[in-house]
Design a protein around this motif. Structure first.
Motif, mmCIF file in Angstrom:
data_model
loop_
_atom_site.group_PDB
_atom_site.id
_atom_site.type_symbol
_atom_site.label_atom_id
_atom_site.label_comp_id
_atom_site.label_asym_id
_atom_site.label_seq_id
_atom_site.Cartn_x
_atom_site.Cartn_y
_atom_site.Cartn_z
ATOM 1 N N LEU A 16 0.824 -1.212 0.000
ATOM 2 C CA LEU A 16 0.000 0.000 0.000
ATOM 3 C C LEU A 16 0.856 1.260 0.000
ATOM 4 N N ASP A 17 1.934 1.266 0.778
ATOM 5 C CA ASP A 17 2.829 2.428 0.786
ATOM 6 C C ASP A 17 3.421 2.662 -0.599
ATOM 7 N N ALA A 18 3.873 1.589 -1.257
ATOM 8 C CA ALA A 18 4.468 1.722 -2.592
ATOM 9 C C ALA A 18 3.443 2.226 -3.601
ATOM 10 N N VAL A 19 2.245 1.674 -3.576
ATOM 11 C CA VAL A 19 1.197 2.105 -4.510
ATOM 12 C C VAL A 19 0.849 3.574 -4.271
ATOM 13 N N ASN A 20 0.735 3.965 -3.014
ATOM 14 C CA ASN A 20 0.394 5.358 -2.708
ATOM 15 C C ASN A 20 1.496 6.323 -3.121
ATOM 16 N N ARG A 21 2.747 5.906 -3.045
ATOM 17 C CA ARG A 21 3.848 6.767 -3.503
ATOM 18 C C ARG A 21 3.840 6.895 -5.018
ATOM 19 N N LEU A 22 3.612 5.783 -5.707
ATOM 20 C CA LEU A 22 3.650 5.798 -7.173
ATOM 21 C C LEU A 22 2.408 6.425 -7.802
ATOM 22 N N PRO A 24 -0.405 8.537 -6.199
ATOM 23 C CA PRO A 24 -1.057 9.156 -5.038
ATOM 24 C C PRO A 24 -2.505 9.587 -5.253
ATOM 25 N N THR A 25 -2.939 9.761 -6.483
ATOM 26 C CA THR A 25 -4.311 10.238 -6.716
ATOM 27 C C THR A 25 -5.262 9.138 -7.177
ATOM 28 N N VAL A 26 -4.776 7.903 -7.285
ATOM 29 C CA VAL A 26 -5.591 6.803 -7.789
ATOM 30 C C VAL A 26 -6.118 5.979 -6.612
ATOM 31 N N PRO A 27 -7.426 5.724 -6.558
ATOM 32 C CA PRO A 27 -7.970 4.886 -5.484
ATOM 33 C C PRO A 27 -7.448 3.453 -5.598
ATOM 34 N N VAL A 28 -7.237 2.827 -4.465
ATOM 35 C CA VAL A 28 -6.813 1.434 -4.421
ATOM 36 C C VAL A 28 -8.032 0.596 -4.079
ATOM 37 N N VAL A 29 -8.300 -0.421 -4.884
ATOM 38 C CA VAL A 29 -9.449 -1.288 -4.634
ATOM 39 C C VAL A 29 -8.990 -2.735 -4.530
ATOM 40 N N GLY A 30 -9.814 -3.547 -3.922
ATOM 41 C CA GLY A 30 -9.505 -4.969 -3.788
ATOM 42 C C GLY A 30 -10.773 -5.786 -3.868
ATOM 43 N N ASN A 31 -10.613 -7.087 -3.877
ATOM 44 C CA ASN A 31 -11.741 -8.001 -3.939
ATOM 45 C C ASN A 31 -11.600 -9.057 -2.851
ATOM 46 N N GLU A 32 -11.293 -8.615 -1.645
ATOM 47 C CA GLU A 32 -11.100 -9.539 -0.545
ATOM 48 C C GLU A 32 -12.431 -9.981 0.045
ATOM 49 N N ARG A 33 -12.384 -11.106 0.749
ATOM 50 C CA ARG A 33 -13.540 -11.594 1.499
ATOM 51 C C ARG A 33 -13.039 -12.393 2.689
ATOM 52 N N SER A 34 -13.879 -12.647 3.630
ATOM 53 C CA SER A 34 -13.587 -13.437 4.826
ATOM 54 C C SER A 34 -12.379 -12.877 5.570
ATOM 55 N N HIS A 43 -5.878 -2.599 7.773
ATOM 56 C CA HIS A 43 -4.883 -1.732 7.144
ATOM 57 C C HIS A 43 -5.511 -0.535 6.443
ATOM 58 N N GLY A 44 -6.758 -0.220 6.769
ATOM 59 C CA GLY A 44 -7.359 1.008 6.288
ATOM 60 C C GLY A 44 -8.356 0.893 5.149
ATOM 61 N N TYR A 45 -8.523 -0.293 4.586
ATOM 62 C CA TYR A 45 -9.541 -0.443 3.542
ATOM 63 C C TYR A 45 -10.924 -0.309 4.168
ATOM 64 N N GLU A 46 -11.883 0.133 3.369
ATOM 65 C CA GLU A 46 -13.269 0.227 3.799
ATOM 66 C C GLU A 46 -14.148 -0.495 2.785
#
Length: 58
Positions: A16-22, A24-34, A43-46
């Motif tokens: 997440l730190d690396a993605v935010n540095r590279l 910074p204006t793009v939202p990070v999304v995921g497809n996690e469950r359980s 770690h801050g996802y909502e």
């Protein structure tokens, strides 16, 4: 829990730190469950809603 299942938990902050540095204006999304969703939330996802996939031209 196997060592393979623990890697996302320990790697997530660095990734997440690396993605935010590279990107910074793009939202990070995921497809996690359980357990993975619980880890992401620690770690801050909502959660914002279910994943929707749209196919074009099929």
């Amino acid at each position: 829990m196997t060592s393979a299942r623990r890697r996302p938990e320990s790697a997530r902050p660095g990734v997440l730190d690396a993605v935010n540095r590279l990107f910074p204006t793009v939202p990070v999304v995921g497809n996690e469950r359980s357990d993975d969703l619980a880890s992401a939330m620690r770690h801050g996802y909502e959660p914002v809603g279910p994943l929707r996939i749209r196919l074009h031209g099929r």
